[in-house]
Design a protein around this motif. Structure first.
Motif, PDB file in Angstrom:
ATOM      1  N   PHE A 171      -9.116  54.134  -2.266  1.00 35.06           N
ATOM      2  CA  PHE A 171      -8.344  54.938  -1.322  1.00 35.06           C
ATOM      3  C   PHE A 171      -9.248  55.897  -0.545  1.00 35.06           C
ATOM      4  O   PHE A 171     -10.234  56.410  -1.098  1.00 35.06           O
ATOM      5  CB  PHE A 171      -7.265  55.740  -2.058  1.00 35.06           C
ATOM      6  CG  PHE A 171      -6.305  54.888  -2.846  1.00 35.06           C
ATOM      7  CD1 PHE A 171      -5.189  54.319  -2.238  1.00 35.06           C
ATOM      8  CD2 PHE A 171      -6.516  54.647  -4.198  1.00 35.06           C
ATOM      9  CE1 PHE A 171      -4.307  53.534  -2.954  1.00 35.06           C
ATOM     10  CE2 PHE A 171      -5.630  53.854  -4.928  1.00 35.06           C
ATOM     11  CZ  PHE A 171      -4.531  53.299  -4.301  1.00 35.06           C
ATOM     12  N   ASN A 180      -0.614  57.583   0.261  1.00 35.74           N
ATOM     13  CA  ASN A 180      -1.633  56.549   0.452  1.00 35.74           C
ATOM     14  C   ASN A 180      -1.263  55.248  -0.259  1.00 35.74           C
ATOM     15  O   ASN A 180      -1.519  54.156   0.248  1.00 35.74           O
ATOM     16  CB  ASN A 180      -2.991  57.040  -0.043  1.00 35.74           C
ATOM     17  CG  ASN A 180      -3.736  57.828   1.024  1.00 35.74           C
ATOM     18  OD1 ASN A 180      -3.249  58.000   2.135  1.00 35.74           O
ATOM     19  ND2 ASN A 180      -4.916  58.313   0.689  1.00 35.74           N
ATOM     20  N   ALA A 186      -4.041  52.410   4.217  1.00 40.39           N
ATOM     21  CA  ALA A 186      -4.871  53.435   3.562  1.00 40.39           C
ATOM     22  C   ALA A 186      -5.667  52.802   2.418  1.00 40.39           C
ATOM     23  O   ALA A 186      -5.444  53.091   1.231  1.00 40.39           O
ATOM     24  CB  ALA A 186      -3.995  54.584   3.056  1.00 40.39           C
TER      25      ALA A 186
END
Length: 486
Positions: A171, A180, A186
């Motif tokens: 991430f 995320n 992401a």
């Protein structure tokens, strides 16, 4: 740290709104499962989803969705018995189970009873630049037959234990929070490289098309592989979903007045969880309405997990909740094949499910309870005016001895559910009609009831551009130039 719950039943009873389940069963013999996904072991579910999407394999994720303390949702792999996961595993011969482990270093501990596949996956990860431990400790070795990874048809699966450091690297800025996790964009280069390594260790998806060869004048060559999509031969059908009755290739086109298919449901006195399989005959793209009425507390929707119900408290203190959704097939990610409600504290409740075909499911109403009118001490109730397309009306009553509702002409009775006589119980009687605008009269009850509510739910349709005549409803009717009503 010891688990808070020893099995799925205990977890659901204690924290029914703390998780979501995502799954898909394909015709593949391989499954990818993440039983501690979401906020429990962040990153495990995201890897499982990505690998399954690229391979066309079956998928299962149980994701913790609490704002904090998701670790309480951890059920050890040897005790994990959530029914959908068990069902997924029964279809699979090969399995990769994704988990999270502590430690800031970036490493994957690999185990399970499928030693051959474990070696292949591990070597592919090493070749892609990832550190792999082929001899994990007993607590993360996945070597017990009762481990959910090994509870497939072959009795052997692969267990990947990814360190916290490895998972954070998936991430941006190491932020594996819910925002995320739920955003597929992401992801870092490390994530995509890891997914590619696992995918490369697995057999390429096999085509279910027949092998076709054609003579090009000098040699036999592979012909174009096409499949019938319901209207033409296509190389890329838009949808191919098993809906419980057959393979369907696209959602049906909506019409102006969706048609009723089936209904089911019934009353329960003190059941806290209410699950109903969708009525027999439900097909891909059908529009489902589920209504739950409860005396004690607001009903909470557990499945379909991606849908949001509308709830309203009636003047009697009872609650009515309603959800509408499109049926995406028996193994659909959105709906699955059942509706499940939770009534906190149990108590008297009634559930009714109604299924309609050819509705405009691309425009699901956010507030399905569009009109609610309440009455006290009545033996007849005026019906609400139809809203257009097909209008579904439910009469919700609390009574000791109501058995029958006679709807006015123009309404078609669809489904009724009632409880024991002699006790004040919730009852639901439903009917529908096409058209709009006209006042359709009064529904007569066979006894005086202390309270009743008339609820209107619109089944959205789409104008097909064709002339329509709804008998008795001039507002919704169009006569063509060569059509006469006599």
């Amino acid at each position: 740290m010891a688990d808070e719950y020893k099995n799925w039943q205990e977890l659901v009873a204690a924290e029914p709104d703390s998780f979501r389940i995502t799954y898909s069963i394909t015709d593949s013999d391989t499954s990818h499962i993440a039983i501690h996904a979401g906020g429990i072991e962040a990153g495990s579910g995201e890897i499982a989803k990505a690998v399954a999407a690229q391979t066309g394999h079956s998928l299962y994720c149980m994701e913790g969705t609490k704002s904090k303390d998701n670790a309480t949702l951890h059920i050890t792999s040897t005790n994990f018995d959530e029914p959908t996961c068990v069902k997924v595993q029964r279809t699979a011969t090969k399995t990769i189970s994704y988990h999270g482990y502590s430690g800031d270093e970036q490493v994957t501990h690999i185990g399970g009873l499928d030693h051959a596949l474990a070696q292949i996956v591990g070597r592919k990860l090493e070749a892609a630049g990832f550190a792999v431990d082929f001899n994990p400790g007993e607590d993360i070795a996945g070597a017990k037959e009762s481990n959910i990874a090994n509870r497939n048809k072959s009795g052997a699966g692969v267990q990947l234990e990814l360190s916290a450091g490895q998972r954070k690297a998936f991430f941006p800025n190491g932020n594996s929070g819910a925002v995320n996790r739920d955003d597929p964009s992401a992801r870092t280069e490390v994530f995509h490289r890891y997914v590619a390594a696992v995918v490369s260790a697995l057999p390429k998806p096999t085509s279910s098309y027949n092998r076709v060869k054609m003579w090009n004048g000098s040699k036999w060559v592979e012909g174009s592989k096409k499949i019938w999509d319901g209207s033409r031969w296509s190389t890329k059908p838009a949808v191919r979903v098993w809906d419980g009755q057959g393979w369907m290739f696209r959602y049906p086109d909506p019409i102006q007045y969706p048609s009723f298919v089936a209904a089911n449901g019934g009353p329960k006195e003190y059941l806290e969880y209410r699950t109903y399989k969708l009525p027999e005959g439900t097909r891909l793209g059908d529009f489902v309405v589920s209504v739950c009425v409860a005396k004690n507390d607001m009903p909470q929707l557990l499945n379909p997990s991606l849908s949001i119900p509308q709830a309203k408290q009636l003047a009697t203190g009872s609650w009515i909740s309603c959800v509408v959704f499109r049926y995406d097939g028996e193994w659909g990610l959105r709906s699955g094949d059942s509706v499940r409600w939770h009534i906190p504290g149990g108590g008297d409740s009634t559930v009714a499910n109604y299924v309609y075909r050819y509705a405009d499911t691309m425009n699901l109403p956010l507030t399905p309870l569009q009109v609610i009118k309440e009455y006290r001490n009545v033996y007849e109730v005026p019906m609400n005016s139809p809203l257009g397309n097909t209008s579904l009306f439910t009469i919700v009553s609390e009574s000791k001895n109501l058995s029958t509702v006679h709807f006015p002409e123009g309404l078609i009775s669809r489904h009724s559910s009632g409880g024991k006589f002699g006790e004040n119980q919730i009852r639901v009687h439903a009917a529908d009609t096409p058209g709009s605008g006209a006042n359709i009269g009064v529904a007569k009850l066979d006894t005086t009831v202390p309270a009743a509510a008339v609820v209107t739910i619109k089944i959205p349709g789409a104008d097909d551009g064709r002339p329509t005549w709804i008998l008795g409803d001039t507002a919704a009717s169009v006569l063509g130039k060569t059509t006469y009503l006599q």
